[in-house]
Design a protein around this motif. Sequence first.
Motif, PDB file in Angstrom:
ATOM      1  N   LEU A  90     -14.829 -31.277  29.753  1.00  0.00           N
ATOM      2  CA  LEU A  90     -14.958 -31.818  28.408  1.00  0.00           C
ATOM      3  C   LEU A  90     -13.910 -32.896  28.146  1.00  0.00           C
ATOM      4  CD1 LEU A  90     -16.059 -31.961  25.563  1.00  0.00           C
ATOM      5  CD2 LEU A  90     -14.736 -29.902  24.996  1.00  0.00           C
ATOM      6  N   ILE A  91     -12.675 -32.644  28.547  1.00  0.00           N
ATOM      7  CA  ILE A  91     -11.619 -33.630  28.328  1.00  0.00           C
ATOM      8  C   ILE A  91     -11.887 -34.894  29.150  1.00  0.00           C
ATOM      9  CG2 ILE A  91      -9.162 -34.094  28.662  1.00  0.00           C
ATOM     10  CD1 ILE A  91      -8.654 -31.149  27.965  1.00  0.00           C
ATOM     11  N   ASP A  92     -12.342 -34.726  30.388  1.00  0.00           N
ATOM     12  CA  ASP A  92     -12.698 -35.891  31.207  1.00  0.00           C
ATOM     13  C   ASP A  92     -13.790 -36.714  30.523  1.00  0.00           C
ATOM     14  OD1 ASP A  92     -10.884 -35.272  33.160  1.00  0.00           O
ATOM     15  OD2 ASP A  92     -12.343 -34.453  34.571  1.00  0.00           O
ATOM     16  N   HIS A  93     -14.766 -36.018  29.960  1.00  0.00           N
ATOM     17  CA  HIS A  93     -15.864 -36.711  29.277  1.00  0.00           C
ATOM     18  C   HIS A  93     -15.348 -37.497  28.075  1.00  0.00           C
ATOM     19  CE1 HIS A  93     -19.783 -37.461  27.483  1.00  0.00           C
ATOM     20  NE2 HIS A  93     -19.381 -36.872  26.372  1.00  0.00           N
ATOM     21  N   LEU A  94     -14.505 -36.885  27.277  1.00  0.00           N
ATOM     22  CA  LEU A  94     -13.985 -37.538  26.081  1.00  0.00           C
ATOM     23  C   LEU A  94     -13.079 -38.713  26.424  1.00  0.00           C
ATOM     24  CD1 LEU A  94     -13.223 -34.380  23.911  1.00  0.00           C
ATOM     25  CD2 LEU A  94     -15.090 -36.013  23.599  1.00  0.00           C
ATOM     26  N   GLU A  95     -12.411 -38.632  27.566  1.00  0.00           N
ATOM     27  CA  GLU A  95     -11.548 -39.730  27.996  1.00  0.00           C
ATOM     28  C   GLU A  95     -12.316 -40.823  28.724  1.00  0.00           C
ATOM     29  OE1 GLU A  95      -8.530 -37.785  30.298  1.00  0.00           O
ATOM     30  OE2 GLU A  95      -7.243 -37.438  28.542  1.00  0.00           O
ATOM     31  N   GLY A  96     -13.631 -40.605  28.899  1.00  0.00           N
ATOM     32  CA  GLY A  96     -14.448 -41.602  29.565  1.00  0.00           C
ATOM     33  C   GLY A  96     -14.332 -41.580  31.071  1.00  0.00           C
ATOM     34  N   TYR A  97     -13.786 -40.493  31.606  1.00  0.00           N
ATOM     35  CA  TYR A  97     -13.554 -40.419  33.057  1.00  0.00           C
ATOM     36  C   TYR A  97     -14.861 -40.485  33.839  1.00  0.00           C
ATOM     37  CZ  TYR A  97     -11.885 -38.604  37.543  1.00  0.00           C
ATOM     38  OH  TYR A  97     -11.594 -38.439  38.876  1.00  0.00           O
ATOM     39  N   ASN A  98     -15.919 -39.858  33.282  1.00  0.00           N
ATOM     40  CA  ASN A  98     -17.190 -39.809  33.997  1.00  0.00           C
ATOM     41  C   ASN A  98     -18.258 -40.698  33.368  1.00  0.00           C
ATOM     42  OD1 ASN A  98     -16.383 -37.864  35.939  1.00  0.00           O
ATOM     43  ND2 ASN A  98     -16.571 -36.255  34.410  1.00  0.00           N
ATOM     44  N   SER A  99     -17.844 -41.643  32.528  1.00  0.00           N
ATOM     45  CA  SER A  99     -18.830 -42.468  31.845  1.00  0.00           C
ATOM     46  C   SER A  99     -19.215 -43.674  32.693  1.00  0.00           C
ATOM     47  CB  SER A  99     -18.281 -42.937  30.491  1.00  0.00           C
ATOM     48  OG  SER A  99     -17.162 -43.785  30.688  1.00  0.00           O
ATOM     49  N   ALA A 100     -20.400 -44.196  32.416  1.00  0.00           N
ATOM     50  CA  ALA A 100     -20.894 -45.395  33.086  1.00  0.00           C
ATOM     51  C   ALA A 100     -21.021 -46.504  32.059  1.00  0.00           C
ATOM     52  CB  ALA A 100     -22.253 -45.104  33.742  1.00  0.00           C
ATOM     53  N   PRO A 101     -21.019 -47.771  32.507  1.00  0.00           N
ATOM     54  CA  PRO A 101     -21.037 -48.890  31.554  1.00  0.00           C
ATOM     55  C   PRO A 101     -22.195 -48.864  30.572  1.00  0.00           C
ATOM     56  CG  PRO A 101     -20.500 -49.666  33.758  1.00  0.00           C
ATOM     57  CD  PRO A 101     -20.883 -48.221  33.901  1.00  0.00           C
ATOM     58  N   GLY A 102     -23.364 -48.379  31.006  1.00  0.00           N
ATOM     59  CA  GLY A 102     -24.531 -48.409  30.121  1.00  0.00           C
ATOM     60  C   GLY A 102     -24.640 -47.241  29.170  1.00  0.00           C
ATOM     61  N   ASP A 103     -23.764 -46.251  29.296  1.00  0.00           N
ATOM     62  CA  ASP A 103     -23.900 -45.045  28.487  1.00  0.00           C
ATOM     63  C   ASP A 103     -23.858 -45.337  26.990  1.00  0.00           C
ATOM     64  OD1 ASP A 103     -23.974 -43.715  30.871  1.00  0.00           O
ATOM     65  OD2 ASP A 103     -22.018 -42.739  30.664  1.00  0.00           O
ATOM     66  N   ILE A 104     -22.929 -46.167  26.557  1.00  0.00           N
ATOM     67  CA  ILE A 104     -22.740 -46.416  25.126  1.00  0.00           C
ATOM     68  C   ILE A 104     -23.948 -47.131  24.540  1.00  0.00           C
ATOM     69  CG2 ILE A 104     -21.346 -47.630  23.426  1.00  0.00           C
ATOM     70  CD1 ILE A 104     -18.921 -47.181  25.209  1.00  0.00           C
ATOM     71  N   ALA A 105     -24.437 -48.151  25.227  1.00  0.00           N
ATOM     72  CA  ALA A 105     -25.584 -48.907  24.713  1.00  0.00           C
ATOM     73  C   ALA A 105     -26.814 -48.022  24.609  1.00  0.00           C
ATOM     74  CB  ALA A 105     -25.861 -50.107  25.618  1.00  0.00           C
ATOM     75  N   ILE A 106     -27.075 -47.231  25.638  1.00  0.00           N
ATOM     76  CA  ILE A 106     -28.234 -46.336  25.619  1.00  0.00           C
ATOM     77  C   ILE A 106     -28.066 -45.285  24.532  1.00  0.00           C
ATOM     78  CG2 ILE A 106     -29.497 -44.581  26.931  1.00  0.00           C
ATOM     79  CD1 ILE A 106     -28.822 -46.228  29.462  1.00  0.00           C
ATOM     80  N   SER A 107     -26.868 -44.743  24.409  1.00  0.00           N
ATOM     81  CA  SER A 107     -26.605 -43.721  23.390  1.00  0.00           C
ATOM     82  C   SER A 107     -26.900 -44.263  22.000  1.00  0.00           C
ATOM     83  CB  SER A 107     -25.154 -43.255  23.473  1.00  0.00           C
ATOM     84  OG  SER A 107     -24.895 -42.578  24.678  1.00  0.00           O
ATOM     85  N   SER A 108     -26.500 -45.502  21.746  1.00  0.00           N
ATOM     86  CA  SER A 108     -26.717 -46.104  20.429  1.00  0.00           C
ATOM     87  C   SER A 108     -28.202 -46.203  20.106  1.00  0.00           C
ATOM     88  CB  SER A 108     -26.066 -47.490  20.385  1.00  0.00           C
ATOM     89  OG  SER A 108     -26.307 -48.116  19.150  1.00  0.00           O
ATOM     90  N   VAL A 109     -28.998 -46.636  21.067  1.00  0.00           N
ATOM     91  CA  VAL A 109     -30.441 -46.777  20.858  1.00  0.00           C
ATOM     92  C   VAL A 109     -31.093 -45.424  20.615  1.00  0.00           C
ATOM     93  CG1 VAL A 109     -32.619 -47.440  21.945  1.00  0.00           C
ATOM     94  CG2 VAL A 109     -30.606 -48.900  22.203  1.00  0.00           C
ATOM     95  N   LEU A 110     -30.776 -44.450  21.440  1.00  0.00           N
ATOM     96  CA  LEU A 110     -31.435 -43.150  21.357  1.00  0.00           C
ATOM     97  C   LEU A 110     -30.992 -42.360  20.137  1.00  0.00           C
ATOM     98  CD1 LEU A 110     -31.481 -42.074  25.119  1.00  0.00           C
ATOM     99  CD2 LEU A 110     -33.176 -43.380  23.803  1.00  0.00           C
ATOM    100  N   GLU A 111     -29.727 -42.482  19.769  1.00  0.00           N
ATOM    101  CA  GLU A 111     -29.250 -41.770  18.580  1.00  0.00           C
ATOM    102  C   GLU A 111     -29.901 -42.339  17.325  1.00  0.00           C
ATOM    103  OE1 GLU A 111     -25.072 -40.142  16.651  1.00  0.00           O
ATOM    104  OE2 GLU A 111     -25.032 -41.918  17.927  1.00  0.00           O
ATOM    105  N   GLY A 112     -30.066 -43.647  17.272  1.00  0.00           N
ATOM    106  CA  GLY A 112     -30.710 -44.257  16.115  1.00  0.00           C
ATOM    107  C   GLY A 112     -32.176 -43.895  16.009  1.00  0.00           C
TER     108      GLY A 112
END
Length: 252
Positions: A90-112
């Motif tokens: 969980l801490i790794d996830h929150l720190e972005g340790y396992n994130s990919a560049p497209g995660d934020i953009a995709i998350s924004s579209v799907l959450e909306g």
Amino acid sequence: MDLSDIPSATIEQVGMMEGILIAAATGGSSDNHIYEHLRREFMADPAIRDLLPRFVRTYRNLSAFWPYIKNQAGTYAERRQIISEAFTPLIDHLEGYNSAPGDIAISSVLEGFDADGVYAIWSKALARRNTDPEGAITAARTLLETVVKRILDEMGETYSEKDDLPKLYARVATSLKLAPSVHTEEPIKAILGGAMNLVNGIGTLRNRLSDSHGRGGKLPVRPSPRHANLAVNAAGAVAAFLVETYLERTSS
């Protein structure tokens, strides 16, 4: 402590919960009310819930947690290690340790588009990519199926619950004019054909490598985080593309 002592940053809240559990496991804690409050908040957040340690999801208060941790290890040092290691994903996830560049953009579209349904599944897929590859592959396939059905529902299109993912995708691609056959430009046809192949591939990967079916005999290839990352990233990209296309069609 009281509720006013809870920090605003999620990662600091997670650290506070970890500290409370360590205190409870190594002499006792009087902060059960803080633990219960944080647990309720975390359990209500799909982006966090699936990464919480299993014992947090299971035990609603410190009194219930104590017998568990006491039976897991006899020394304070061992208990600290168990708790800290359980919070690492969980801490790794929150720190972005396992994130990919497209995660934020995709998350924004799907959450909306659908925060409680589609986005919750996407969050689960992200959370499991590196810690539970089989579960991540299952979530990737579920994400695509959910997005396709939601769009078909919104467009008033019918489908059967027995329709598999490729058939559902072909239906929504036709409805959104994304079928390669309706385009004449070769680059566009190739891209749309590639999206269709990705969907078919994720469905096949899910059937062969995920945890969605019981199996007999030995599994020929066990999925690794790289398989899960491929499936989740591809599913997220296609899902976001479908949602953006649908929103563009309905707004014009």
